[in-house]
Design a protein around this motif. Structure first.
Motif, PDB file in Angstrom:
ATOM      1  N   LEU A 255       0.811  -1.145   0.014  1.00 35.01           N
ATOM      2  CA  LEU A 255      -0.012  -0.050   0.141  1.00 35.01           C
ATOM      3  C   LEU A 255       0.930   1.271   0.012  1.00 35.01           C
ATOM      4  O   LEU A 255       0.613   2.332  -0.446  1.00 35.01           O
ATOM      5  N   LEU A 256       2.015   1.286   0.460  1.00 35.85           N
ATOM      6  CA  LEU A 256       2.902   2.450   0.714  1.00 35.85           C
ATOM      7  C   LEU A 256       2.927   3.264  -0.384  1.00 35.85           C
ATOM      8  O   LEU A 256       2.767   4.668  -0.349  1.00 35.85           O
ATOM      9  N   GLU A 261       1.073   8.975  -2.324  1.00 34.38           N
ATOM     10  CA  GLU A 261       0.439   9.901  -3.128  1.00 34.38           C
ATOM     11  C   GLU A 261      -0.950  10.353  -2.420  1.00 34.38           C
ATOM     12  O   GLU A 261      -1.344  11.608  -2.434  1.00 34.38           O
ATOM     13  N   TYR A 262      -1.653   9.369  -1.724  1.00 38.26           N
ATOM     14  CA  TYR A 262      -3.048   9.787  -1.226  1.00 38.26           C
ATOM     15  C   TYR A 262      -2.674  11.128  -0.045  1.00 38.26           C
ATOM     16  O   TYR A 262      -3.317  11.891   0.305  1.00 38.26           O
ATOM     17  N   TYR A 263      -1.327  10.809   0.748  1.00 39.14           N
ATOM     18  CA  TYR A 263      -1.158  11.648   1.683  1.00 39.14           C
ATOM     19  C   TYR A 263      -0.961  13.164   1.191  1.00 39.14           C
ATOM     20  O   TYR A 263      -1.214  14.284   1.851  1.00 39.14           O
ATOM     21  N   LYS A 264      -0.257  13.124  -0.109  1.00 37.05           N
ATOM     22  CA  LYS A 264      -0.112  14.498  -0.658  1.00 37.05           C
ATOM     23  C   LYS A 264      -1.527  15.466  -1.084  1.00 37.05           C
ATOM     24  O   LYS A 264      -1.388  16.541  -1.219  1.00 37.05           O
ATOM     25  N   GLY A 265      -2.401  14.603  -1.047  1.00 34.50           N
ATOM     26  CA  GLY A 265      -3.636  15.447  -1.322  1.00 34.50           C
ATOM     27  C   GLY A 265      -4.812  14.476  -2.072  1.00 34.50           C
ATOM     28  O   GLY A 265      -4.336  13.432  -2.985  1.00 34.50           O
ATOM     29  N   HIS A 266      -5.962  14.511  -1.969  1.00 31.09           N
ATOM     30  CA  HIS A 266      -6.779  13.578  -2.686  1.00 31.09           C
ATOM     31  C   HIS A 266      -8.260  14.261  -3.006  1.00 31.09           C
ATOM     32  O   HIS A 266      -8.790  15.288  -2.368  1.00 31.09           O
ATOM     33  N   ARG A 272     -12.560   4.678  -3.431  1.00 26.66           N
ATOM     34  CA  ARG A 272     -12.461   4.754  -4.671  1.00 26.66           C
ATOM     35  C   ARG A 272     -10.922   4.987  -5.347  1.00 26.66           C
ATOM     36  O   ARG A 272     -10.681   4.538  -6.599  1.00 26.66           O
ATOM     37  N   TYR A 273     -10.011   5.578  -4.608  1.00 27.81           N
ATOM     38  CA  TYR A 273      -8.969   5.885  -4.877  1.00 27.81           C
ATOM     39  C   TYR A 273      -8.001   4.585  -5.133  1.00 27.81           C
ATOM     40  O   TYR A 273      -7.601   4.238  -5.981  1.00 27.81           O
ATOM     41  N   LEU A 274      -8.228   3.760  -3.934  1.00 22.68           N
ATOM     42  CA  LEU A 274      -7.586   2.267  -4.105  1.00 22.68           C
ATOM     43  C   LEU A 274      -8.397   1.275  -5.267  1.00 22.68           C
ATOM     44  O   LEU A 274      -7.525   0.459  -5.695  1.00 22.68           O
ATOM     45  N   ALA A 275      -9.609   1.415  -5.217  1.00 23.95           N
ATOM     46  CA  ALA A 275     -10.232   0.533  -6.335  1.00 23.95           C
ATOM     47  C   ALA A 275      -9.566   0.782  -7.690  1.00 23.95           C
ATOM     48  O   ALA A 275      -9.379  -0.086  -8.518  1.00 23.95           O
ATOM     49  N   LYS A 276      -9.322   1.860  -8.009  1.00 19.35           N
ATOM     50  CA  LYS A 276      -8.550   2.249  -9.281  1.00 19.35           C
ATOM     51  C   LYS A 276      -7.204   1.656  -9.463  1.00 19.35           C
ATOM     52  O   LYS A 276      -6.651   1.905 -10.436  1.00 19.35           O
ATOM     53  N   ARG A 277      -6.649   1.353  -8.332  1.00 23.24           N
ATOM     54  CA  ARG A 277      -5.219   0.920  -8.329  1.00 23.24           C
ATOM     55  C   ARG A 277      -4.720  -0.549  -7.955  1.00 23.24           C
ATOM     56  O   ARG A 277      -3.791  -0.732  -7.200  1.00 23.24           O
ATOM     57  N   GLY A 278      -5.642  -1.375  -8.184  1.00 22.05           N
ATOM     58  CA  GLY A 278      -5.387  -2.683  -8.025  1.00 22.05           C
ATOM     59  C   GLY A 278      -5.883  -3.437  -6.802  1.00 22.05           C
ATOM     60  O   GLY A 278      -5.505  -4.470  -6.390  1.00 22.05           O
TER      61      GLY A 278
END
Length: 287
Positions: A255-256, A261-266, A272-278
């Protein structure tokens, strides 16, 4: 969200028992295979744990009973018998008196009152969840030989109720340690909300849920946003998390890069973010 506090010696006893037998790798092999080798008292305690695990809903049943929730007559009778055995088998150190636990409870309420609105907003933003109507909290004492002042926590939930146990050491510092205790509560609250929304994974051999939530609380992004933890990078949070929970190392590492990337802003929930990333197989519903 209303906070209901249900503290008692028997809840503390049940918490001690769950700490010894519940979490992954909690028990050494000798305790699992030959508990009598560790003495008669320990053997009797193992038998109580066995009885609890064979309740209709395991440890959730005993905690619901001890907090006054309604149960079937059969489960209630079983819990009454188990409670009598708990009282005889498990010692409560005198340091954990009602005055100490009440002080912690009052400080906890004060913290919550000051950040309830922000907590609700941040959880909605990151997870898409609203807060439940109420959550039951039990604060108990624990002696940590590693020097920690507050650490253990567990969630026991039903579709209608979230029951969270929190443990503090008798030498807890109300100024220094309460932020951490509250952050630990948030971690368990998120587990509970995942359950209520149908997102919990019943057989999570990859420890996705733990690895993910550790990036938000008690030391991660959500705790940082609420001012409960120092602002740290996702890499730093990962290194702290795997020391506390080494069994989630592999998933935490996977996950790291995405959490960096998510820590920088979302602009979406983490689902939704993780569903698009595998990670779609871990996410039953997208918020």
């Amino acid at each position: 969200m209303k906070l209901l506090f249900k503290n008692s010696d028997n809840i503390t006893r049940a918490t001690y028992l769950y700490n010894s037998f519940g979490p992954p790798n909690a028990m050494p092999l000798v305790a699992k295979r030959a508990p009598a080798l560790l003495g008669k008292d320990f053997y009797e305690t193992v038998k109580i744990d066995f009885k609890i695990r064979n309740l209709e809903n395991g440890y959730t049943s005993i905690f619901m009973y001890l907090s006054g929730e309604k149960l079937s007559e059969k489960t209630k009778a079983e819990c009454e018998e188990i409670t009598r055995k708990l009282e005889k088998a498990i010692y409560i150190p005198k340091e954990y008196n009602a005055k100490l636990l009440k002080e912690v409870e009052n400080k906890f309420k004060e913290l919550y009152t000051g950040m309830e609105a922000r907590l609700a907003d941040e959880i909605k933003d990151m997870f898409g969840f609203g807060l439940p109507i109420y959550t039951t909290i039990a604060i108990s004492g624990a002696f940590y030989t590693d020097g920690k002042h507050c650490s253990g926590s567990h969630l026991f939930s039903t579709p209608d109720n979230l029951f969270i146990t929190l443990e503090v050491s008798y030498n807890i510092d109300m100024k220094r340690d309460m932020d951490t205790l509250f952050s630990v509560f948030i971690h368990e609250l998120l587990h509970g909300l995942m359950g209520q929304k149908g997102l919990r994974i019943k057989r999570d051999g990859d420890y996705f849920e733990e690895a993910l939530l550790d990036y938000f609380a008690p030391y991660g992004l959500l705790a940082q946003k609420l001012g409960l933890a120092r602002v740290e990078s996702a890499e730093k949070c990962y290194s702290v998390n795997i020391r506390n929970r080494p069994y989630s190392r592999t998933m935490g590492q996977r996950l790291l890069p995405y959490m960096k990337e998510y820590y920088k802003g979302h602009d979406s929930t983490v689902w939704r973010y993780l569903a698009k990333r595998g990670f779609k197989k871990y996410i039953k519903t997208v918020f």
